[in-house]
Motif scaffolding. Sequence first.
Motif, PDB file in Angstrom:
ATOM      1  N   SER A  67      47.465  52.228 -30.066  1.00  0.00           N
ATOM      2  CA  SER A  67      46.715  51.132 -30.666  1.00  0.00           C
ATOM      3  C   SER A  67      45.284  51.563 -30.996  1.00  0.00           C
ATOM      4  CB  SER A  67      46.692  49.917 -29.729  1.00  0.00           C
ATOM      5  OG  SER A  67      46.154  50.275 -28.471  1.00  0.00           O
ATOM      6  N   ASP A  68      45.138  52.831 -31.408  1.00  0.00           N
ATOM      7  CA  ASP A  68      43.813  53.324 -31.760  1.00  0.00           C
ATOM      8  C   ASP A  68      43.669  53.438 -33.274  1.00  0.00           C
ATOM      9  OD1 ASP A  68      44.464  56.268 -32.623  1.00  0.00           O
ATOM     10  OD2 ASP A  68      45.549  55.941 -30.751  1.00  0.00           O
ATOM     11  N   ARG A  69      42.454  53.633 -33.736  1.00  0.00           N
ATOM     12  CA  ARG A  69      42.153  53.642 -35.169  1.00  0.00           C
ATOM     13  C   ARG A  69      42.869  54.782 -35.890  1.00  0.00           C
ATOM     14  NH1 ARG A  69      35.981  53.471 -36.996  1.00  0.00           N
ATOM     15  NH2 ARG A  69      36.251  51.416 -36.001  1.00  0.00           N
ATOM     16  N   ASP A  70      42.929  55.973 -35.273  1.00  0.00           N
ATOM     17  CA  ASP A  70      43.559  57.112 -35.937  1.00  0.00           C
ATOM     18  C   ASP A  70      45.015  56.816 -36.279  1.00  0.00           C
ATOM     19  OD1 ASP A  70      41.253  58.549 -35.835  1.00  0.00           O
ATOM     20  OD2 ASP A  70      41.805  59.744 -34.088  1.00  0.00           O
ATOM     21  N   TYR A  79      46.435  53.773 -36.496  1.00  0.00           N
ATOM     22  CA  TYR A  79      46.510  52.645 -37.423  1.00  0.00           C
ATOM     23  C   TYR A  79      46.258  53.082 -38.864  1.00  0.00           C
ATOM     24  CZ  TYR A  79      46.645  49.031 -33.772  1.00  0.00           C
ATOM     25  OH  TYR A  79      47.011  48.215 -32.736  1.00  0.00           O
ATOM     26  N   GLN A  80      45.363  54.047 -39.044  1.00  0.00           N
ATOM     27  CA  GLN A  80      44.986  54.448 -40.386  1.00  0.00           C
ATOM     28  C   GLN A  80      45.762  55.645 -40.918  1.00  0.00           C
ATOM     29  OE1 GLN A  80      40.726  55.033 -40.286  1.00  0.00           O
ATOM     30  NE2 GLN A  80      40.298  52.829 -40.219  1.00  0.00           N
ATOM     31  N   SER A  93      53.898  57.604 -28.689  1.00  0.00           N
ATOM     32  CA  SER A  93      53.619  57.853 -30.099  1.00  0.00           C
ATOM     33  C   SER A  93      54.847  58.445 -30.806  1.00  0.00           C
ATOM     34  CB  SER A  93      52.390  58.759 -30.258  1.00  0.00           C
ATOM     35  OG  SER A  93      51.968  58.812 -31.614  1.00  0.00           O
ATOM     36  N   GLU A 130      45.766  57.947 -25.334  1.00  0.00           N
ATOM     37  CA  GLU A 130      45.137  57.225 -24.235  1.00  0.00           C
ATOM     38  C   GLU A 130      45.993  57.191 -22.972  1.00  0.00           C
ATOM     39  OE1 GLU A 130      42.070  56.017 -24.067  1.00  0.00           O
ATOM     40  OE2 GLU A 130      41.733  56.935 -26.025  1.00  0.00           O
ATOM     41  N   MET A 170      43.000  48.703 -23.237  1.00  0.00           N
ATOM     42  CA  MET A 170      43.397  48.724 -24.646  1.00  0.00           C
ATOM     43  C   MET A 170      44.849  48.258 -24.775  1.00  0.00           C
ATOM     44  SD  MET A 170      43.346  51.932 -27.318  1.00  0.00           S
ATOM     45  CE  MET A 170      41.558  52.001 -27.257  1.00  0.00           C
ATOM     46  N   ARG A 220      48.606  47.788 -26.048  1.00  0.00           N
ATOM     47  CA  ARG A 220      49.587  48.663 -26.659  1.00  0.00           C
ATOM     48  C   ARG A 220      50.797  47.856 -27.076  1.00  0.00           C
ATOM     49  NH1 ARG A 220      49.404  53.665 -22.399  1.00  0.00           N
ATOM     50  NH2 ARG A 220      47.297  54.324 -22.859  1.00  0.00           N
TER      51      ARG A 220
END
Length: 255
Positions: free
Chosen positions: A233-236, A238-239, A30, A43, A1, A3
């Motif tokens: 770089s995960d959906r949680d 990003y959103q 993060s 991750e 994934m 980053r």
Amino acid sequence: MRRFIVYVLVLVFTATGLSYAGQDTLTQISTIDALMTGIYDGETTLGALKGKGDFGVGTYNSLDGEMVLVDGEFYRINGRGAVERPGMETKTPFAAVTYFEADRTVILDKDMDFAGVANVADRMLPTLNMFYAIKISGVFRIVKTRSVPAQEKPYKPLKEVVKTQPLFTLKNVKGTIVGFRCPPYVKGVNVPGYHLHFITADRSAGGHVLDFAVEKATLEIDDTTEFTLIIPSDRDFYQADLTPDREKDLKAVEK
């Protein structure tokens, strides 16, 4: 994934002029505001994080306890306040680590509390606009800590989780406080001011530090002149809505 990594280099004036101080780097996974919103799964493994430092603090996926990294070894203070040894495959949603080498050292006065130590440390610093790793080793008359048990989805925001956090009072205990003093301009990224965790010398107890009183201890400070932020770089992430000012909530969580 994939980053995204943000590098923030702090310029340092030396006797010979302006230069980059590239040897002392704080690497962070993060942001504190992402953790505040309830993003409790990451991750990055401890195995990967160990290559970034031998000293630091953070938490584990599902918000499963407080992280202490000291002398190159990871520890988890679980929701009961006991210490566990997580495997290198364990993941973290938020952590800050560095390689610790003291630049400043002072013996602390007896009965000095968290606020008193912070005042002593601040007077030792060349500027409040830089990152510092903080290590306090010795005997403590009292250490007040907290930890939290693993959370279940859907995750609640951190300010809701800590309303029922287990609190611990350790008396006449030998151990080490580890953490960082971050500058005010990192609000939303890390904790401005002091963020400290504790572990006993026998590795049996600890947690996030709420307050303490010194019996006999030494304060060491490591000037940390570079900052690397590894952005998830995960959906949680990003959103997530990271626009609100969470300073008030963060102060309540920290204290």
